[in-house]
Motif scaffolding. Sequence first.
Motif, short mmCIF file in Angstrom:
data_model
loop_
_atom_site.label_atom_id
_atom_site.label_comp_id
_atom_site.label_asym_id
_atom_site.label_seq_id
_atom_site.Cartn_x
_atom_site.Cartn_y
_atom_site.Cartn_z
N LEU A 47 24.06 32.09 35.80
CA LEU A 47 25.18 31.02 35.99
C LEU A 47 24.68 29.56 36.20
CD1 LEU A 47 27.36 33.48 38.07
CD2 LEU A 47 27.59 32.71 35.74
N ASP A 48 23.19 29.47 36.62
CA ASP A 48 22.79 28.29 37.33
C ASP A 48 23.76 27.79 38.51
OD1 ASP A 48 21.19 26.09 37.48
OD2 ASP A 48 22.14 24.92 35.99
N ALA A 49 23.58 28.66 39.06
CA ALA A 49 24.46 28.53 40.45
C ALA A 49 23.90 29.09 41.69
CB ALA A 49 26.03 29.11 40.39
N ARG A 50 24.25 28.43 43.00
CA ARG A 50 23.62 28.96 44.30
C ARG A 50 24.78 29.79 44.98
NH1 ARG A 50 19.14 26.05 45.50
NH2 ARG A 50 18.58 27.75 46.82
N LEU A 51 25.88 29.61 44.66
CA LEU A 51 27.31 30.08 45.26
C LEU A 51 28.02 30.67 43.85
CD1 LEU A 51 28.36 30.92 48.11
CD2 LEU A 51 29.49 28.68 47.89
N ALA A 52 28.82 31.73 44.06
CA ALA A 52 29.75 31.94 42.96
C ALA A 52 30.55 33.00 43.52
CB ALA A 52 29.06 32.53 41.72
N LEU A 53 31.91 32.92 42.47
CA LEU A 53 32.83 33.82 42.90
C LEU A 53 32.75 35.06 41.83
CD1 LEU A 53 35.56 34.82 44.51
CD2 LEU A 53 36.77 33.09 43.44
N PHE A 54 32.87 36.19 42.12
CA PHE A 54 32.94 37.18 41.22
C PHE A 54 34.17 38.03 41.55
CE2 PHE A 54 28.40 36.38 41.64
CZ PHE A 54 27.98 36.86 40.26
N ARG A 55 34.87 38.07 40.37
CA ARG A 55 36.38 38.91 40.50
C ARG A 55 36.54 39.90 39.48
NH1 ARG A 55 41.29 34.64 39.99
NH2 ARG A 55 40.86 34.34 42.13
N THR A 56 37.12 41.02 39.79
CA THR A 56 37.43 41.79 38.73
C THR A 56 38.58 42.74 39.46
OG1 THR A 56 36.73 43.81 37.46
CG2 THR A 56 35.96 43.91 39.64
N ARG A 89 28.75 49.69 41.47
CA ARG A 89 29.72 51.01 41.42
C ARG A 89 30.68 50.77 42.23
NH1 ARG A 89 24.38 53.21 40.68
NH2 ARG A 89 23.97 53.88 38.52
N LEU A 90 31.68 51.48 41.86
CA LEU A 90 33.01 52.02 42.66
C LEU A 90 32.96 53.51 42.55
CD1 LEU A 90 35.22 50.32 44.08
CD2 LEU A 90 36.79 50.57 42.31
N GLY A 91 32.72 53.98 43.58
CA GLY A 91 32.51 55.38 43.90
C GLY A 91 31.31 55.78 42.90
N SER A 92 31.42 56.48 42.01
CA SER A 92 30.47 57.01 40.89
C SER A 92 30.50 56.15 39.50
CB SER A 92 30.46 58.40 40.59
OG SER A 92 31.73 58.95 40.38
N GLU A 93 31.47 55.17 39.44
CA GLU A 93 31.78 54.73 38.34
C GLU A 93 31.19 53.25 38.38
OE1 GLU A 93 33.02 56.08 35.38
OE2 GLU A 93 33.01 58.01 36.93
N SER A 94 30.73 52.93 37.21
CA SER A 94 30.10 51.42 37.13
C SER A 94 31.29 50.47 36.92
CB SER A 94 29.28 51.22 36.04
OG SER A 94 28.22 51.62 36.08
N LEU A 95 31.05 49.31 37.65
CA LEU A 95 32.26 48.22 37.54
C LEU A 95 31.94 47.25 36.39
CD1 LEU A 95 33.26 47.16 41.26
CD2 LEU A 95 34.85 48.13 39.35
N ALA A 96 32.95 46.69 35.42
CA ALA A 96 32.50 45.92 34.41
C ALA A 96 33.78 45.02 34.37
CB ALA A 96 32.41 46.67 33.31
N ASP A 97 33.72 44.01 33.40
CA ASP A 97 34.47 43.05 33.22
C ASP A 97 34.80 42.13 34.33
OD1 ASP A 97 35.19 44.27 30.58
OD2 ASP A 97 36.42 45.55 31.53
N TRP A 98 33.84 41.38 34.30
CA TRP A 98 33.90 40.27 35.43
C TRP A 98 34.36 38.96 35.23
CZ3 TRP A 98 32.97 41.80 40.37
CH2 TRP A 98 32.39 43.11 40.62
N SER A 99 35.32 38.27 35.83
CA SER A 99 35.36 36.82 35.78
C SER A 99 34.70 36.10 36.87
CB SER A 99 36.83 36.46 35.69
OG SER A 99 37.48 36.98 34.65
N VAL A 100 33.68 35.18 36.48
CA VAL A 100 32.88 34.57 37.72
C VAL A 100 33.08 33.04 37.51
CG1 VAL A 100 30.69 34.27 38.31
CG2 VAL A 100 31.17 36.31 37.09
N CYS A 101 33.32 32.56 38.91
CA CYS A 101 33.31 31.04 38.83
C CYS A 101 32.28 30.73 39.58
CB CYS A 101 34.47 30.66 39.96
SG CYS A 101 34.57 28.83 40.16
#
Length: 580
Positions: free
Chosen positions: A374-383, A459-471
């Motif tokens: 992201l070329d960032a030092r601070l970022a917001l990850f959202r899903t 992971r959330l529980g045993s499932e991988s988390l995907a589909d992220w929007s990142v600022c």
Amino acid sequence: MSDFTIGESEFLLDGEPFRILSGALHYFRVHPQSWADRIEKARLMGLNTIETYVPWNAHSPVRGTFGTEGMLDLAAFLRQVAEAGMYAIVRPGPYICAEWDNGGLPAWLFAEPGVGVRRYEKQFLAAVEEYLEQVLRIVRPLQVDQGGPVLLVQVENEYGAFGDDPAYLRFLVDVTRQAGITVPLVTVDQPEDAMLAAGGVDGVLRTASFGSRSAERLRTLRAHQPSGPLMCMEFWDGWFDHWGGPHHTTSVADAAAELDALLAAGASVNVYMFHGGTNFGLTSGANDKGVYRPTITSYDYDAPLDEAGNPTAKYDAFREVISRYAEVPPATPRPATPAPAFRVTLGEPVRLLASPGLWGSWSDHREAPSLDELDARLALFRTEIDVDGATMLNVGEVRDRAQVFLNGDPVGVLDREQHDQAIMLPRGRGRLEIVVEDQGRVNYGPRIGEPKGLVGPIRLGSESLADWSVCAIDLDAVPRLWESAAVGAAGVGPTAWRTTFLAEEPADHFLQTDAWGKGFAWVNGFCLGRYWRRGPQRTLFVPGPVIRAGSNELVVLELNALSEPTAQFVPGPSLGPLEL
């Protein structure tokens, strides 16, 4: 023009014995309008030389660029050294350590798979050659044999503590010579047999780094350097601090006695540091020897000149020691004037979680990207998450700090220093947001060059988390948020605040931060660096040249919460307790 060479047992300047009495002063840690003041105070202490590292990543944040503006104007700095009647030592690395982010190596260097770190590997060597040609183009006309101040150029930096690759070191020597460097070259290593053997190069003068047992360590150096002058290239007169640790100081009497022993043995010296300065912006590094420990903003180092450039008791003691071996100017620096003290109210809060689009640029990713991508030092990850009941959020590794929010409510923090990997979410449905902070790249040891962010599976529980929007948050633009942001009420999550204050004239200030949580501060758009309530540092230094006569703007980005929305300026620095 002068001739500077290595004699049988001494340095020779125009054929006469010359002892180097140097002090470390990093141009990139001091405001340019303060360089002349610091250099003059070095001369008044009895020094005849100024030493500086060169931070590759600061000059070249993007490959193919080499900035030399403002605090990065190495040529202007070296010319000021010469104008003061002093000489210079330049240490361009490419690795510098220096408690500096990534040891000076640029993050982009490690984007290509398989790139080497401080070894004979073609991708690494190609980038290093580009860099050295750029920096040595500046140094070349400023060598002492061309009428400039530069006496010595260093090859690598304490390489024996890292590796054993003579082909790599020989490559650096060859590139340096091909770039037109004709003054003597040196290496530096801690005075241990294995390090001096691995870090040295035939035909290049070995020097040592230490802060105690001078006579013993000079004997070790002499065993590996049978002829030529003895030199302590880093005489450690203090130390650096980590967030959460004590403020380090060294005994004035002990440091002066060690300096005396060093000079009595006939050795040359570079006092590290003469003036430490400040890790402005996000330039401080970190150590990780099993536990990640980020370095504080102040680089005071308990040096002869403090962070604001004022002489300390160590300055007077070192000056007296030097006077036994060399002529010291009769003048002394004027006493410092206390900084102005006052309090102002912070207002106009702008919350990241309320309007993240104003803080940077959004992008969508199937898997969570690294901060490097992201070329960032601070970022917001959202899903979005959707599971039944409370559930566990698990991250392979957090580098370095992650604040977790669910539907806008704070859940907790995952902290690399605590080896945190998991946190329980009270509900399994809603908007999951994670604010990820790079707290400084490791600058020493095998973890140099590692990527930042949320590393490994999420992971959330045993499932991988995907589909992220990142600022990817543009920290440089935070002081300009109010040009487009709607001011709201204070609330949870990272929040920017601002205020104005008046100054009669430009002067050094000290901003007290112990009533705040964790974050960054800017004055008139200049980033003072990080603050953190855990200490030890309790003030941020505001260099006088940043202050304007009349109205000035202070902006604070608080990642946690302010105990009170006020800013207090105090008369002097507070760097924290000596014991915890």
